[in-house]
Design an enzyme around this catalytic site. Structure first.
Site, short mmCIF file in Angstrom:
data_model
loop_
_atom_site.label_atom_id
_atom_site.label_comp_id
_atom_site.label_asym_id
_atom_site.label_seq_id
_atom_site.Cartn_x
_atom_site.Cartn_y
_atom_site.Cartn_z
N GLY A 31 7.24 67.83 29.17
CA GLY A 31 8.03 69.17 29.45
C GLY A 31 7.38 70.18 30.41
N GLU B 16 2.49 63.65 27.63
CA GLU B 16 3.66 62.67 28.14
C GLU B 16 4.47 63.31 29.28
OE1 GLU B 16 6.50 62.07 24.92
OE2 GLU B 16 5.08 60.84 23.65
N ARG C 244 8.34 65.27 34.62
CA ARG C 244 8.76 66.08 35.66
C ARG C 244 7.52 66.51 36.60
NH1 ARG C 244 13.45 68.67 35.60
NH2 ARG C 244 13.66 68.38 33.73
N ARG D 205 21.51 66.39 38.59
CA ARG D 205 20.89 67.62 38.04
C ARG D 205 21.87 68.92 38.25
NH1 ARG D 205 16.81 69.93 38.95
NH2 ARG D 205 16.23 70.38 36.76
N TYR E 293 23.23 70.29 34.28
CA TYR E 293 22.54 71.25 33.74
C TYR E 293 22.00 72.45 34.87
CZ TYR E 293 18.75 67.81 33.33
OH TYR E 293 18.09 66.45 33.54
N CYS F 295 35.00 62.19 43.81
CA CYS F 295 36.50 62.77 43.67
C CYS F 295 36.24 63.72 42.39
CB CYS F 295 37.36 61.79 43.59
SG CYS F 295 37.45 60.80 44.83
N GLU F 296 35.30 64.67 42.17
CA GLU F 296 35.27 65.67 41.30
C GLU F 296 34.78 66.83 41.79
OE1 GLU F 296 35.40 64.71 37.91
OE2 GLU F 296 35.50 62.42 38.10
N TYR G 220 14.13 62.78 37.39
CA TYR G 220 15.60 62.74 36.99
C TYR G 220 16.35 62.75 38.21
CZ TYR G 220 12.73 63.74 33.23
OH TYR G 220 11.73 63.63 32.16
N1 PLP Z 1 8.65 62.60 26.14
C1 PLP Z 1 9.89 62.83 25.63
C2 PLP Z 1 9.82 62.39 24.17
C3 PLP Z 1 10.95 63.14 26.26
O1 PLP Z 1 12.06 63.31 25.80
C4 PLP Z 1 10.68 63.60 27.66
C5 PLP Z 1 11.89 64.05 28.25
O2 PLP Z 1 12.84 64.35 28.04
C6 PLP Z 1 9.45 63.65 28.26
C7 PLP Z 1 8.43 63.12 27.51
C8 PLP Z 1 9.14 63.93 29.71
O3 PLP Z 1 9.69 65.15 29.92
P1 PLP Z 1 9.33 65.97 31.17
O4 PLP Z 1 10.00 65.10 32.27
O5 PLP Z 1 10.05 67.31 31.15
O6 PLP Z 1 7.85 66.17 31.16
#
Ligand code: PLP
Length: 419
Positions: free
Chosen positions: A242, A278, A281, A318, A322, A348-349, A377
């Site tokens: 995140g 984890e 991005r 993207r 969003y 075509c959108e 992404y």
């Molecule tokens: N971990 C989980 C469970 C996720 O759902 C996501 C993204 O949706 C991530 C990690 C990676 O998130 P980010 O790319 O925002 O670091």
């Protein structure tokens, strides 16, 4: 705006590391995703440094950019991986990751995916429902194996990001509600083919304010203490991903040090914890650009200018999905004149735009434009809509570059179709 130090202008030519973007495009054509290896490694280093005094495993979330060449870069730097499907497990193993560094998240794990992951010997499943826990226990029993699990908590914390990419709020489908967490841990600890080893949370994506992590970790640390009192030993605290990046000039990048402090401070008096991160991005977004060629410049009668390029929402969704913002810059700077235009694709959108009301340098037919910060992404969400093939992917490493995914042919578009 370019933030990645390895993407810059030299004598008005856009460079990725030591290579001119135009030179790459002359070889591979457009559209093309181009990535800088050093940018991946620099971002990773920031996180490693911030957690160097703690026991921590950085599990790159491969959903952000899943080309196996890119996964291998992180694996070679010692990362584990965060996966969410059997396909991602397959990619992870192809990239030769140590399976004991794989964490498996996601609400919809199938029996096949669970079986394959137990057989592979992953570090842990991040369990998102009671039924999933029961299924893992059943499959563990049939394989004569104890499956390692952590429980994903939905802490009800607002990540203060776009509503489509929040995951830790009450109305989201992810994790176990706070009110049920302890009960599900008790249940899991009694199951004969489950080994409870962790607790997990993921608040959402593109967090620019690290405070919600601190808020969530207070809640998680409370659970860990309560569980320890009940002899349920939690070794891993998985804080999810995140961490955001600054896509816009006015966006302040997150302080990675502050992020690390907010995560770790609640666990100071709890020994034996390994943090699992984890990030997706944060590691890859700024390392990538998507290069397109201008096909037409069209002015309408109402003062609007459209710059029509050979890529669009089918390769980078993207912006319409969003409201994701990407700055769009010339591959060769030629002019000081600025124009305002919508940069749009061939689909075509009316949602097929890369940017609206963009302030661009004057552009002409056949010019090359680079859409910045597209390493996360981007290609992973691309589609074949309107039967366009996927862009080529190129990895730059110092003064050299290599194609890491070749451009598809028309024949590739029919792959799997039976006639
Ligand atoms: N971990 C989980 C469970 C996720 O759902 C996501 C993204 O949706 C991530 C990690 C990676 O998130 P980010 O790319 O925002 O670091």
């Amino acid at each position: 705006m370019i933030r990645a130090p390895h993407i810059y202008y030299e004598k008005n030519n856009l460079m990725v590391e030591g290579v001119m973007v135009e030179k790459i495009i002359n070889e591979v054509g457009t559209p093309a995703y181009i990535y800088s290896k050093s940018s991946f490694i620099d971002q990773l280093k920031q996180l490693k440094d911030a957690f160097k005094d703690y026991s921590a495993i950085i599990c790159y979330s491969i959903k952000a950019c899943h080309n196996t060449n890119i996964i291998k870069i992180f694996v070679n730097e010692g990362c584990g991986l965060d996966i969410v499907s059997g396909g991602e497990l397959y990619r992870a193993l192809k990239a030769s990751v140590d399976p004991r560094k794989i964490v498996y998240s996601g609400v919809g794990k199938t029996s096949r995916e669970i079986t394959e992951s137990i057989n592979a010997g992953i570090l842990m499943f991040n369990v998102e429902s009671e039924q999933e826990l029961e299924r893992i226990n059943r499959i563990g029993s049939s394989l004569n194996n104890k499956a390692p699990v952590s429980i994903r908590v939905n802490p009800g914390v607002d990540a203060k990001t776009h509503p489509y990419i929040t995951t830790g709020m009450k109305e989201n489908k992810f994790g176990i509600d706070s009110g049920k967490v302890i009960d599900i841990f008790r249940l899991a600890s009694k199951m004969s083919n489950i080994e409870v080893c962790g607790i997990d949370v993921h608040l959402g994506s593109q967090l620019l304010n690290p405070k919600p992590y601190g808020e969530a970790m207070k809640i998680i640390a409370g659970y860990v203490k309560q569980l320890k009192d009940e002899n349920i030993d939690i070794r891993y605290v998985d804080v999810g991903g995140g961490l955001g990046i600054s896509y816009k000039e006015e966006q302040q990048a997150v302080s990675v040090q502050e992020y690390a402090s907010l995560i770790t401070e609640s666990f100071i008096d709890i020994p034996g914890i390994t943090f699992i991160l984890e990030p997706g991005r944060f590691l890859t977004a700024q390392a990538g650009i998507l290069v397109a060629r201008v096909q037409y410049v069209k002015d309408n009668l109402y003062g609007k200018r459209f710059v029509i390029v050979d890529t669009g929402m089918h390769h980078l969704i993207r912006p319409p999905l969003y409201g994701g913002y990407h700055s769009i810059i010339p591959v060769r700077k030629k002019s000081d004149v600025r124009i305002k235009a919508d940069v749009v694709g061939p689909i075509c959108e009316s949602t097929d735009f890369l940017g609206k009301k963009c302030l661009l340098e004057e552009v002409y037919q056949d010019d090359l434009l680079a859409v910045t910060d597209t390493g996360a992404y981007g290609i992973v969400l691309a589609s074949h809509y309107n039967s366009h093939s996927l862009p080529v992917e190129v990895l730059v490493d110092g003064a050299g570059f290599k194609i890491i995914r070749q451009k598809e042919t028309y024949e590739d578009l029919l792959y799997g179709e039976l006639t």
